[in-house]
Structures are given as C-alpha cells and as structure tokens.
Design an enzyme around this catalytic site. Structure first.
Site, PDB file in Angstrom:
ATOM      1  N   GLU A  51       0.614  -1.185   0.058  1.00 38.16           N
ATOM      2  CA  GLU A  51      -0.107  -0.037   0.037  1.00 38.16           C
ATOM      3  C   GLU A  51       0.789   1.224  -0.057  1.00 38.16           C
ATOM      4  OE1 GLU A  51      -2.840  -0.257  -0.862  1.00 38.16           O
ATOM      5  OE2 GLU A  51      -3.422  -2.243  -0.323  1.00 38.16           O
TER       6      GLU A  51
ATOM      7  N   HIS B  20       0.044  -1.829 -10.005  1.00 39.87           N
ATOM      8  CA  HIS B  20       0.408  -3.441  -9.520  1.00 39.87           C
ATOM      9  C   HIS B  20       1.460  -4.197 -10.541  1.00 39.87           C
ATOM     10  CE1 HIS B  20      -3.525  -3.778  -7.557  1.00 39.87           C
ATOM     11  NE2 HIS B  20      -2.505  -3.552  -6.725  1.00 39.87           N
TER      12      HIS B  20
ATOM     13  N   CYS C  80      10.379  -2.157  -9.879  1.00 40.16           N
ATOM     14  CA  CYS C  80       9.490  -1.393  -8.887  1.00 40.16           C
ATOM     15  C   CYS C  80      10.498  -0.558  -7.794  1.00 40.16           C
ATOM     16  CB  CYS C  80       8.489  -2.197  -8.097  1.00 40.16           C
ATOM     17  SG  CYS C  80       7.135  -3.003  -9.077  1.00 40.16           S
TER      18      CYS C  80
HETATM   19 ZN    ZN Z   1      -2.543  -2.889  -4.732  1.00 39.24          ZN
HETATM   20 ZN    ZN Z   2       7.401  -5.283  -9.163  1.00 40.36          ZN
END
Ligand code: ZN
Ligand code: ZN
Length: 177
Positions: A131, A140, A168
C-alpha cells in the site's frame, strides 16, 4: 518519502506495530513512528455488510498534518471493503499520502486455522509495503513474487516477497529524493 507514521485505528497489538515499524524502516530506509491510537472507525461501518469502508477511513485521515515527504499508514483490525469487492486487505491513495491496512483477513484464525504470530507479521509487512508503494505512484506488478503484485487472497500474499522487484524498486527510489 523520508518518514512513515503508523496510525493504529481501534485496538491493534502494540508488539505487532513495533515489528511492522522495524520492517518498514528497513524496507524504505525511512524513519517510522507509531502514533497514538485513533478510536474505532464507527463512522465507516456499513451496517448491512458489517464491514468498514476503507475509502471513508482514508478520507478521514487526509486532515492530518503530514509533510509532503511523509506517509501515514493506518493499521486496523476491522474488516475493510470497497463497494465493488467482498473485502480488501488495504487501500491507498495512488501518489497520495495516506494508506490503510487491515489485519482481519491476514490472521490464520479468520480461516479457522491456529494462530501464527510470525506469519501474521510477515503478511502485514507485505501488505503495508504494497500500500505504501501505491502512495509512491507504483501500480500493480506482473511479477508474482514482487510485493506490488496484486493479491486477492492470503495464499497470494504468502507467495510474494516483502520487497520490491528491481523495476518497482527503481520507481520507489526515484521517489526518494
Ligand atoms: Zn494494490
Ligand atoms: Zn514489481
């Protein structure tokens, strides 16, 4: 992001919050403090569903004075929902400052299984990093082991790591100035 504030809403185990705080400090390399508890979120209760609106809880947090570089993560034991889903583990403002997570469905007891304290911490850390990742503008991830993978069941949370995949992580780092 340089600091994280943990806001317990209702009754939340103190040792759980302390373990979460340590894990978030390590993951985000940011200071993490536990705030004084807020009362049970009765304003967000949907009587028919007997669940609490995560969106209303987020809205109630936006008045809190938080610097642009800080994030506030509410932790609650009540069961959360958004109208289109039967439940959510948590919700965040994408590119915002507030996020909320629930321990309700992270507990083995919810599924009729014996309690497992370390598994609960592990799931809570993953859901919290996820989150908070959304507040950093990360959506995502298709890598099922990445913490930003979408998880609609605890089994999927258990499959993923508590940290970001390389792509990410680069997005998260770009946010930390
Ligand atoms: Zn999520
Ligand atoms: Zn990732």
């Amino acid at each position: 992001m340089n600091s994280i504030q943990l806001l317990p809403i209702g009754t939340v185990d103190q040792s759980l919050l302390e373990r979460l705080s340590k894990a978030l400090t390590a993951e985000f390399i940011a200071g993490c403090e536990v705030l004084e508890s807020a009362p049970e979120p009765s304003f967000a209760l949907n009587m028919a569903r007997q669940q609490y609106s995560s969106t209303e809880i987020l809205a109630s947090m936006t008045d809190r004075p938080v610097s642009a570089e800080a994030r506030i993560l509410a932790v609650t034991s009540v069961d959360l929902y958004i109208p289109i889903l039967t439940f959510v583990f948590g919700e965040a403002q994408l590119n915002g400052r507030c996020a909320v997570v629930s321990t309700s469905r992270l507990r083995q007891e919810f599924y009729g299984l014996p309690a497992n304290a370390s598994l609960l911490v592990e799931r809570l850390v993953k859901e919290s990093v996820h989150e908070l990742g959304h507040t950093l503008g990360i959506s995502h991830c298709v890598n099922y082991e990445c913490v930003m993978a979408s998880s609609h069941a605890v089994e999927l949370i258990d499959l993923k790591q508590r940290s970001f995949c390389r792509a990410c992580r680069a997005r998260a780092l770009a946010f930390r100035k």
